[in-house]
Write a protein that holds these residues in place. Structure first.
Motif, PDB file in Angstrom:
ATOM      1  N   HIS A   1       0.845  -1.197   0.000  1.00 35.82           N
ATOM      2  CA  HIS A   1       0.000   0.000   0.000  1.00 35.82           C
ATOM      3  C   HIS A   1       0.883   1.250   0.000  1.00 35.82           C
ATOM      4  O   HIS A   1       1.711   1.433   0.877  1.00 35.82           O
TER       5      HIS A   1
ATOM      6  N   ARG B   1       0.762   5.619  -0.597  1.00 38.54           N
ATOM      7  CA  ARG B   1      -0.118   6.794  -0.551  1.00 38.54           C
ATOM      8  C   ARG B   1       0.670   8.002  -1.038  1.00 38.54           C
ATOM      9  O   ARG B   1       1.878   8.124  -0.774  1.00 38.54           O
TER      10      ARG B   1
ATOM     11  N   ASP C   1      -4.474   6.459  -3.124  1.00 37.53           N
ATOM     12  CA  ASP C   1      -3.973   5.288  -2.421  1.00 37.53           C
ATOM     13  C   ASP C   1      -3.895   4.185  -3.459  1.00 37.53           C
ATOM     14  O   ASP C   1      -4.870   3.936  -4.181  1.00 37.53           O
TER      15      ASP C   1
END
Length: 276
Positions: free
Chosen positions: A182, A184, A219
């Motif tokens: 992940h 961002r 994201d």
């Protein structure tokens, strides 16, 4: 109302609202301690910026999309599902529109075909015969078709990441049972347009002029091969009533699944007036 009038009367949001049949009308929690990668060409930034290349290498995938429009106290969500051929830059989605505010009308699903520079829609707009398609030149849209059809073109969503900056690594998470990484950050639409694959540049260049800001927060979730598994972009428009927020989410899975897309014959393209 005709298709060509939409961008003159308030930009892409007008078109998206017409697709949804409404006018004017998610997320994963990350770990703490995310570290920014602000260096040009830093490893995290590079990984995010090359997500589109990894998709082209993968060939094709199944796709699910969700687009939520929020203005005032009203939220509208449009869902889509289908497949995408990344090498041909073509996709097919079935987009399910919400009920009208009174909950009385059931809208027929809209079939969308995505191709370089064009969006084809079936069951879109009052007055369009059931056997006809509507064609929109995405290079003339104020948003470059990032939100117009109620779904962001999956490859365009990845191309948009070529302008990524201020990237942080949030950590490992799970998407559809797969371990993903992940990240961002935010992306600059103009920078993404300049760095995009040639067939994507014109649409993204149009988008760079159509939003309230050139900066789009995101994201993104990438697998071990760098393929985009999920991405969420948060767009914003300024209109006469204030700022309209649009959150677009794309999920990709079943990579390598064959996707067959046949564009409509010119005789099947509707050229008349389209009602809302």
């Amino acid at each position: 109302m005709v298709v060509q009038q939409h961008r003159r009367r308030g930009g892409a949001l007008m078109v998206a609202a017409a697709v949804a049949g409404v006018m004017a009308t998610s997320g994963c929690s990350g770990s703490t301690g995310a570290v920014a990668d602000d260096r040009p060409g830093g490893p995290r930034t590079d990984r995010v910026r090359t997500a589109a290349d990894a998709l082209v290498a993968a060939g094709s995938a199944r796709a699910r999309t969700s687009m939520e429009t929020a203005t005032g106290g009203t939220r509208v969500t449009i869902q889509g599902e289908g497949g995408y051929d990344f090498r041909r830059r073509m996709g097919r989605l079935t987009v399910v529109l919400p009920k009208d505010p009174a909950g009385a009308d059931e809208h027929r699903p809209v079939t969308e075909l995505m191709a370089p520079g064009a969006l084809y829609m079936k069951n879109r707009g009052a007055g369009v015969p059931a056997d006809k398609w509507v064609r929109i030149d995405t290079t003339t849209l104020a948003d470059g078709n990032l939100v117009t059809g109620g779904a962001t073109d999956p490859l365009a969503a990845a191309e948009l990441l070529r302008g990524a900056r201020d990237v942080t690594y949030v950590g490992e998470e799970s998407v559809a049972g797969e371990t993903v990484h992940h990240y961002r950050g935010s992306t600059d639409i103009g920078r993404a347009a300049r760095a995009a694959e040639p067939r994507a540049r014109a649409s993204l260049a149009a988008a760079a002029k159509g939003f309230a800001t050139d900066t789009v927060p995101f994201d993104v979730y990438l697998d071990e091969e760098g393929r985009l598994r999920k991405v969420r972009h948060r767009f914003s428009f300024a209109n006469a009533t204030g700022t309209v927020a649009v959150t677009s989410t794309t999920v990709l899975y079943d990579f390598g699944t064959p996707v067959t897309i046949v564009l409509p014959d010119r005789r099947d393209i509707y050229a008349g007036r389209i009602g809302t």
